[in-house]
Design a protein around this motif. Sequence first.
Motif, PDB file in Angstrom:
ATOM      1  N   VAL A 100       0.860  -1.189   0.000  1.00  0.00           N
ATOM      2  CA  VAL A 100       0.000   0.000   0.000  1.00  0.00           C
ATOM      3  C   VAL A 100       0.896   1.239   0.000  1.00  0.00           C
ATOM      4  N   GLU A 101       0.745   2.092  -1.005  1.00  0.00           N
ATOM      5  CA  GLU A 101       1.528   3.328  -1.046  1.00  0.00           C
ATOM      6  C   GLU A 101       1.014   4.291   0.020  1.00  0.00           C
ATOM      7  N   LEU A 102       1.947   4.922   0.732  1.00  0.00           N
ATOM      8  CA  LEU A 102       1.625   5.813   1.833  1.00  0.00           C
ATOM      9  C   LEU A 102       1.837   7.270   1.426  1.00  0.00           C
ATOM     10  N   PRO A 103       1.167   8.189   2.106  1.00  0.00           N
ATOM     11  CA  PRO A 103       1.453   9.600   1.860  1.00  0.00           C
ATOM     12  C   PRO A 103       2.887   9.931   2.254  1.00  0.00           C
ATOM     13  N   ALA A 104       3.477  10.897   1.566  1.00  0.00           N
ATOM     14  CA  ALA A 104       4.882  11.230   1.779  1.00  0.00           C
ATOM     15  C   ALA A 104       5.162  11.647   3.210  1.00  0.00           C
ATOM     16  N   GLN A 105       4.177  12.276   3.880  1.00  0.00           N
ATOM     17  CA  GLN A 105       4.406  12.784   5.236  1.00  0.00           C
ATOM     18  C   GLN A 105       4.190  11.742   6.322  1.00  0.00           C
ATOM     19  N   ALA A 106       3.894  10.507   5.957  1.00  0.00           N
ATOM     20  CA  ALA A 106       3.653   9.463   6.958  1.00  0.00           C
ATOM     21  C   ALA A 106       4.916   9.186   7.767  1.00  0.00           C
ATOM     22  N   ASP A 107       4.754   8.998   9.086  1.00  0.00           N
ATOM     23  CA  ASP A 107       5.840   8.627   9.987  1.00  0.00           C
ATOM     24  C   ASP A 107       6.014   7.113   9.897  1.00  0.00           C
ATOM     25  N   HIS A 108       7.137   6.659   9.327  1.00  0.00           N
ATOM     26  CA  HIS A 108       7.321   5.236   9.044  1.00  0.00           C
ATOM     27  C   HIS A 108       7.242   4.373  10.305  1.00  0.00           C
ATOM     28  N   THR A 109       7.919   4.787  11.380  1.00  0.00           N
ATOM     29  CA  THR A 109       7.921   3.948  12.577  1.00  0.00           C
ATOM     30  C   THR A 109       6.559   3.924  13.251  1.00  0.00           C
ATOM     31  N   LEU A 110       5.849   5.044  13.249  1.00  0.00           N
ATOM     32  CA  LEU A 110       4.513   5.065  13.845  1.00  0.00           C
ATOM     33  C   LEU A 110       3.546   4.201  13.042  1.00  0.00           C
ATOM     34  N   VAL A 111       3.596   4.313  11.724  1.00  0.00           N
ATOM     35  CA  VAL A 111       2.719   3.480  10.895  1.00  0.00           C
ATOM     36  C   VAL A 111       3.037   2.004  11.103  1.00  0.00           C
ATOM     37  N   ALA A 112       4.331   1.676  11.221  1.00  0.00           N
ATOM     38  CA  ALA A 112       4.708   0.281  11.479  1.00  0.00           C
ATOM     39  C   ALA A 112       4.185  -0.181  12.830  1.00  0.00           C
ATOM     40  N   ALA A 113       4.282   0.673  13.844  1.00  0.00           N
ATOM     41  CA  ALA A 113       3.814   0.310  15.179  1.00  0.00           C
ATOM     42  C   ALA A 113       2.313   0.058  15.192  1.00  0.00           C
ATOM     43  N   LEU A 114       1.562   0.873  14.478  1.00  0.00           N
ATOM     44  CA  LEU A 114       0.102   0.746  14.446  1.00  0.00           C
ATOM     45  C   LEU A 114      -0.337  -0.365  13.507  1.00  0.00           C
ATOM     46  N   GLY A 115      -0.025  -0.233  12.242  1.00  0.00           N
ATOM     47  CA  GLY A 115      -0.272  -1.250  11.236  1.00  0.00           C
ATOM     48  C   GLY A 115      -1.602  -1.958  11.347  1.00  0.00           C
ATOM     49  N   LEU A 116      -1.541  -3.279  11.319  1.00  0.00           N
ATOM     50  CA  LEU A 116      -2.758  -4.091  11.313  1.00  0.00           C
ATOM     51  C   LEU A 116      -3.488  -4.065  12.651  1.00  0.00           C
ATOM     52  N   ILE A 256     -22.651 -11.141  20.471  1.00  0.00           N
ATOM     53  CA  ILE A 256     -21.211 -11.378  20.584  1.00  0.00           C
ATOM     54  C   ILE A 256     -20.697 -11.693  19.189  1.00  0.00           C
ATOM     55  N   LEU A 257     -19.732 -10.909  18.731  1.00  0.00           N
ATOM     56  CA  LEU A 257     -19.235 -11.020  17.361  1.00  0.00           C
ATOM     57  C   LEU A 257     -17.731 -11.294  17.374  1.00  0.00           C
ATOM     58  N   GLY A 258     -17.274 -12.078  16.430  1.00  0.00           N
ATOM     59  CA  GLY A 258     -15.843 -12.353  16.296  1.00  0.00           C
ATOM     60  C   GLY A 258     -15.268 -11.607  15.111  1.00  0.00           C
ATOM     61  N   TYR A 259     -13.998 -11.202  15.248  1.00  0.00           N
ATOM     62  CA  TYR A 259     -13.356 -10.470  14.157  1.00  0.00           C
ATOM     63  C   TYR A 259     -11.930 -10.961  13.945  1.00  0.00           C
ATOM     64  N   THR A 260     -11.506 -11.017  12.685  1.00  0.00           N
ATOM     65  CA  THR A 260     -10.114 -11.245  12.313  1.00  0.00           C
ATOM     66  C   THR A 260      -9.808 -10.423  11.069  1.00  0.00           C
ATOM     67  N   ASN A 261      -8.595  -9.889  10.995  1.00  0.00           N
ATOM     68  CA  ASN A 261      -8.185  -9.172   9.790  1.00  0.00           C
ATOM     69  C   ASN A 261      -8.152 -10.079   8.570  1.00  0.00           C
ATOM     70  N   ASN A 262      -8.084 -11.389   8.805  1.00  0.00           N
ATOM     71  CA  ASN A 262      -8.024 -12.326   7.685  1.00  0.00           C
ATOM     72  C   ASN A 262      -9.290 -12.301   6.835  1.00  0.00           C
ATOM     73  N   GLU A 263     -10.374 -11.752   7.378  1.00  0.00           N
ATOM     74  CA  GLU A 263     -11.607 -11.714   6.601  1.00  0.00           C
ATOM     75  C   GLU A 263     -11.643 -10.539   5.619  1.00  0.00           C
ATOM     76  N   LEU A 264     -10.679  -9.642   5.708  1.00  0.00           N
ATOM     77  CA  LEU A 264     -10.659  -8.482   4.828  1.00  0.00           C
ATOM     78  C   LEU A 264     -10.115  -8.836   3.452  1.00  0.00           C
ATOM     79  N   THR A 265     -10.687  -8.245   2.430  1.00  0.00           N
ATOM     80  CA  THR A 265     -10.081  -8.324   1.106  1.00  0.00           C
ATOM     81  C   THR A 265      -8.888  -7.374   1.069  1.00  0.00           C
ATOM     82  N   ALA A 266      -8.047  -7.504   0.045  1.00  0.00           N
ATOM     83  CA  ALA A 266      -6.901  -6.605  -0.079  1.00  0.00           C
ATOM     84  C   ALA A 266      -7.360  -5.155  -0.189  1.00  0.00           C
ATOM     85  N   ASP A 267      -8.447  -4.920  -0.898  1.00  0.00           N
ATOM     86  CA  ASP A 267      -8.958  -3.546  -1.045  1.00  0.00           C
ATOM     87  C   ASP A 267      -9.496  -3.008   0.277  1.00  0.00           C
ATOM     88  N   GLU A 268     -10.194  -3.838   1.034  1.00  0.00           N
ATOM     89  CA  GLU A 268     -10.714  -3.408   2.332  1.00  0.00           C
ATOM     90  C   GLU A 268      -9.576  -3.088   3.289  1.00  0.00           C
TER      91      GLU A 268
END
Length: 311
Positions: A100-116, A256-268
């Motif tokens: 995923v291309e990021l905006p130029a002003q993105a903080d690389h380490t912060l985005v990595a820390a947050l991520g998924l 009560i609902l379950g969630y996993t990032n694995n259910e996301l499509t690449a676009d989502e």
Amino acid sequence: MRAAEIRAAGQPPVVTDRAEPTPSPGEVAVRVTAAPITPLDLLCASGTSYFGVPATPYVPGVQGVGLLAGKPVWFATAAGMRPGDGSMAEYAVAAAADVVELPAQADHTLVAALGLSAVAAWMCLTGKGELAAGETVLVLGAGGVVGQSAVQLARVAGAGRVVACARSEAALERARRFGADGTIRLEDGEDVEGLARRLGAVAGPVDLVLDPVCGLPAAAALRTLRPGGRLVNLGSAAGEVCPVPSAVLRSRSLRILGYTNNELTADERREALLTVVEQTVAGALTAGFERVPLQEAARAWSRPGRVVLVP
């Protein structure tokens, strides 16, 4: 290039020299600028995950941030889940669809820390949890990156009131800095009913519980939900089982609902990640993390909190 290498399941990585990876058709090579050590990395490397014992040696790292043709990108890998290498190196390869291309002003380490982790928090709130404007959100496990993200993103998504629950006073103080309206500290030896009373006293009737912990805290949080309330579970840091009497569910028609990032499509996933990054650029989202040189990967491997390795 320098890389962290898992040589045996259950052992920390060894930093060593490796040849730079060559992308196969459909892949790209990324110069890594930041690679987080996530719970999934630790689980896969332990050899105890449902993916099985990983083929060794391999470079761990299921996500990272770097440069592709000079442009900042976030990328995902299947390191530890399938044969192949990940992000904890000076260079990594990833499927083009997982970049995923990021905006130029993105903080690389912060985005990595947050991520998924932040993606999961956002999707649990706005997708699975169906958060409506003005609703009250209770965030369990507010000390972790998912919980930290949820406290801040709930406000972005329109929550009227956000309450955070965690085990340490430091985590609760951070939650207050991040905008939590109220906080509750978990106490050792407490029973479900006692915790439910304390949660209810601070949070009041709750519309949505974001639950990365399961176990006793989730069982107590369910008792704070108003009729029609929802609990979204996405982890089991406090236990694999949540004891819930049928009457608690039926009397208020709870979900009560379950969630996993694995259910996301690449676009989502791309859309959610870019939403998260936009909030970091706007100053509405951050996280507590430690920046550590790649060379110190072994010492940082099991360190508490989120660590981001920097080549």
